[in-house]
Design a protein around this motif. Sequence first.
Motif, PDB file in Angstrom:
ATOM      1  N   ILE A 209       0.699  -0.997  -0.044  1.00  0.00           N
ATOM      2  CA  ILE A 209       0.024   0.141  -0.104  1.00  0.00           C
ATOM      3  C   ILE A 209       0.858   1.233  -0.139  1.00  0.00           C
ATOM      4  O   ILE A 209       1.626   1.329   0.851  1.00  0.00           O
ATOM      5  CB  ILE A 209      -0.933   0.045   1.180  1.00  0.00           C
ATOM      6  N   VAL A 210       0.646   2.019  -1.032  1.00  0.00           N
ATOM      7  CA  VAL A 210       1.409   3.377  -1.012  1.00  0.00           C
ATOM      8  C   VAL A 210       0.574   4.599  -0.859  1.00  0.00           C
ATOM      9  O   VAL A 210      -0.525   4.655  -1.249  1.00  0.00           O
ATOM     10  CB  VAL A 210       1.895   3.490  -2.584  1.00  0.00           C
ATOM     11  N   LEU A 211       0.934   5.438  -0.078  1.00  0.00           N
ATOM     12  CA  LEU A 211       0.278   6.684   0.477  1.00  0.00           C
ATOM     13  C   LEU A 211       0.616   8.139  -0.488  1.00  0.00           C
ATOM     14  O   LEU A 211       1.826   8.316  -0.422  1.00  0.00           O
ATOM     15  CB  LEU A 211       0.267   6.868   1.798  1.00  0.00           C
ATOM     16  N   HIS A 212       0.041   8.821  -1.165  1.00  0.00           N
ATOM     17  CA  HIS A 212       0.083  10.183  -1.550  1.00  0.00           C
ATOM     18  C   HIS A 212      -0.700  10.929  -0.624  1.00  0.00           C
ATOM     19  O   HIS A 212      -1.852  10.910  -0.230  1.00  0.00           O
ATOM     20  CB  HIS A 212      -0.244  10.108  -2.733  1.00  0.00           C
ATOM     21  N   HIS A 213      -0.055  12.440  -0.645  1.00  0.00           N
ATOM     22  CA  HIS A 213      -0.879  13.454  -0.233  1.00  0.00           C
ATOM     23  C   HIS A 213      -1.135  14.570  -0.991  1.00  0.00           C
ATOM     24  O   HIS A 213      -0.327  14.812  -2.247  1.00  0.00           O
ATOM     25  CB  HIS A 213      -0.114  14.253   1.070  1.00  0.00           C
ATOM     26  N   PHE A 214      -2.271  15.213  -1.593  1.00  0.00           N
ATOM     27  CA  PHE A 214      -2.648  15.916  -2.524  1.00  0.00           C
ATOM     28  C   PHE A 214      -3.229  17.220  -1.913  1.00  0.00           C
ATOM     29  O   PHE A 214      -3.952  17.270  -1.008  1.00  0.00           O
ATOM     30  CB  PHE A 214      -3.238  15.236  -3.699  1.00  0.00           C
ATOM     31  N   THR A 215      -3.103  18.283  -2.659  1.00  0.00           N
ATOM     32  CA  THR A 215      -3.637  19.599  -2.486  1.00  0.00           C
ATOM     33  C   THR A 215      -4.182  20.062  -3.632  1.00  0.00           C
ATOM     34  O   THR A 215      -3.520  20.232  -4.804  1.00  0.00           O
ATOM     35  CB  THR A 215      -2.581  20.676  -2.152  1.00  0.00           C
ATOM     36  N   PRO A 216      -5.444  20.490  -3.838  1.00  0.00           N
ATOM     37  CA  PRO A 216      -5.969  21.020  -5.018  1.00  0.00           C
ATOM     38  C   PRO A 216      -5.354  22.317  -5.632  1.00  0.00           C
ATOM     39  O   PRO A 216      -4.893  23.058  -4.558  1.00  0.00           O
ATOM     40  CB  PRO A 216      -7.612  21.352  -4.585  1.00  0.00           C
ATOM     41  N   LYS A 217      -5.440  22.598  -6.703  1.00  0.00           N
ATOM     42  CA  LYS A 217      -4.767  23.812  -7.098  1.00  0.00           C
ATOM     43  C   LYS A 217      -5.274  24.248  -8.446  1.00  0.00           C
ATOM     44  O   LYS A 217      -5.320  23.472  -9.297  1.00  0.00           O
ATOM     45  CB  LYS A 217      -3.215  23.588  -7.225  1.00  0.00           C
ATOM     46  N   THR A 218      -5.657  25.448  -8.677  1.00  0.00           N
ATOM     47  CA  THR A 218      -6.378  25.683  -9.796  1.00  0.00           C
ATOM     48  C   THR A 218      -5.257  26.715 -10.630  1.00  0.00           C
ATOM     49  O   THR A 218      -4.656  27.530 -10.220  1.00  0.00           O
ATOM     50  CB  THR A 218      -7.480  27.261  -9.413  1.00  0.00           C
ATOM     51  N   GLN A 219      -5.584  26.524 -11.872  1.00  0.00           N
ATOM     52  CA  GLN A 219      -4.472  26.948 -12.769  1.00  0.00           C
ATOM     53  C   GLN A 219      -4.787  28.474 -12.932  1.00  0.00           C
ATOM     54  O   GLN A 219      -6.068  28.845 -13.080  1.00  0.00           O
ATOM     55  CB  GLN A 219      -4.586  26.414 -14.185  1.00  0.00           C
TER      56      GLN A 219
END
Length: 707
Positions: free
Chosen positions: A697-707
């Motif tokens: 199991i691999v974990l990522h953290h993401f944050t929304p970003k508007t262009q």
Amino acid sequence: MQQNRPKKLLINDVELDVVGLRVKVAEQWRTIEVKQLALLQLLLDNEGKTVSRDTIITTLWPDIIVSDNSVSQLVVQLRKTLGDDKSRPQFIKTVPRVGYQLIAAVNDVPDIASKLIKAQENRPIYWLLGGLLFGAVGYKVTGALLTTPAHTIDYKYQSRLTASPGAEVYLRYSPDGRYLAFSHVGNNQEQFDLSVIDMKTQSLHNLKSTGYSEEAPVWSADGKWLAYYRYDPFSCTVRVFSVDSTIEMWRLSPETALFECDPAQGPKPLFWPKETAIYAQQWRDDDVKITRYHLESENSFIITKETEYSDSQGMLHDVNPNNQMLLFSHAKQGKNQLLSKSEFHGDLNKRLLSADAKGPVVWGRESGTYWTGDDSLSLSDIAGKSQKIHTPNGVITDIAVDFNHGHVAHSEGISQVNLYHLDTSNESDSSDLIAISSAAKLDILAEVSHDGHWFAFASYDQQIKSQRAQVEIWVKHRQRPTASLLALLPSQVFPKQLLFSPKGNNLLIVSNRGDTYLINLFSKKLVTIIQDYNKTRNMVWSADGQSINYQARHSEGTWQLWQYSLNETTNRLLSKDVKSIDVDELALASKNQSFTGFLDDATSYLLKYTAQDIDPNQLRASLRLYQPALFEKGIYYVLRQGHQLYLYCYYTDRQENVRVRALGTYLYDINVPLSLSTDWRGEHILINKVDGIETDIVLHHFTPKTQ
């Protein structure tokens, strides 16, 4: 004396599975006989003490008079099973003129919690929690996640969550994102256990570990209940238990059986978007049927109504509880297209992806975006824009998204699919499966020549969509020890069928694009003989092997009959408009997998003659996994019973259905075609086996970003 000893123990470096009557020595499982196990348990119960020969006789043979030599022979057999050496014993010590003593170190088998990878040292837990809070605030500030193609995300690879042998699959986050549930199977085990990672404390808890297989967990919408499949070869139930307490108490929660499921096939994901409704799906006849179970609960759940949706939508991948959008994978013209639909009313309203879609698919925050797996972790939208997030080591088998904290967890890894030869000829005394390929790549599409002298197969790595990837075609003469490379197919060409000529000197390769290639086994020259048709069918060699008849679909939609001549190296049109009825009257044994309705015909044939022995649903599900192989006196087929695979043969001449042998296990759908092939006499059989699945199991953290 030890009374409540665990069912699994580690004796030195040998793992003992009491229930399975087996031990794992040097990473390989081997059977332990009942008498050997009884002796080993007697030594375990008297750990550190010498057990006399008289005690062994009276305990193991209480009502039978046996000689002292019986004890000696049993000890020799047990030592052989454990891999022990009498001259330098590591397990069993002989105490002269007295008996035997267990001198090995005895411990519990470590579960995957001991191998759970903690957060990196330079990333304290308060940093992690701060990042999760920041991610949650980020969602509020930026609004709905990924609602238009103009939205992208910033992501960071965080860590692997597990690094244990075996596979972790069926990932599901709890609604609040606190817990990640999944099913785990250890290396060479035969059933799944149910586990949960507490994302706050980075601790792992094994919730269910029984003689059953616990698979595909799903959380209730309020996060207070956890449902899963309880699965064995002869029964399947969906069960539910309360998780509305401290996690240490979950395993003690009483369970309720919700409904029965079909043990003939592997579980498919459950969905519980509302407290009052749970969706289940399974194959019935030739379609995936989806049932909505209406629930009522106080202290436990009861089913008040079942709604089965008769119209086939394809495979259900995910449900968005906010707007009740369902995400399907629908087979059309040889490709799996993604389709969305509002609840189960009205027409399919959006085609999300026109390209071939494989692997897991999960909704984004809004219904216009979705995550896909397989050869990469990507975020896509209905406009066709896609952002690649991560390239895995192997393939991605499952995805779970926690929108509360900005986490994407996925399982990634590799599988081993090897090719085996089974010799059933009268001249052979061996009935063992003999490996004829290596484990370095996936070896599929087995094909045996008419006379049984030649074997052919395709080989590729799991990242087949890479621009550099090419499928290899290998060939082996039965009496030669090794296979040799026959050809490399053009990039991005994937074969779907191999077909030997009657004399075995030429091989046809039908690709997923509709193109067909011809290669001579001796010159090894690859020639394209059919091109620019998106579909062909009913391909058959002439008796002399000098021509190939086939049907190809014209751009106008009509089917035409063509013939390719090996002598003239040209195609010529035989008929401008043919109907499928032209081949309906052919005997089943004269057809191959390229023929229209071949699998349906073979299934109907076997159902007709094996109905008294085999459950029809079990047979249909098994034939979708392995297509049958025809020969002059019958038909070979593989039957899946629970996770176990068995080779059967129905002999047409004597109208007898026979179990030939066990083939091992099939634990999890790895999206790889499996093959079964035989020569015309039915003496030489090639079969694929999935020999191992290794995922983490691999974990990522993401944050929304508007262009």
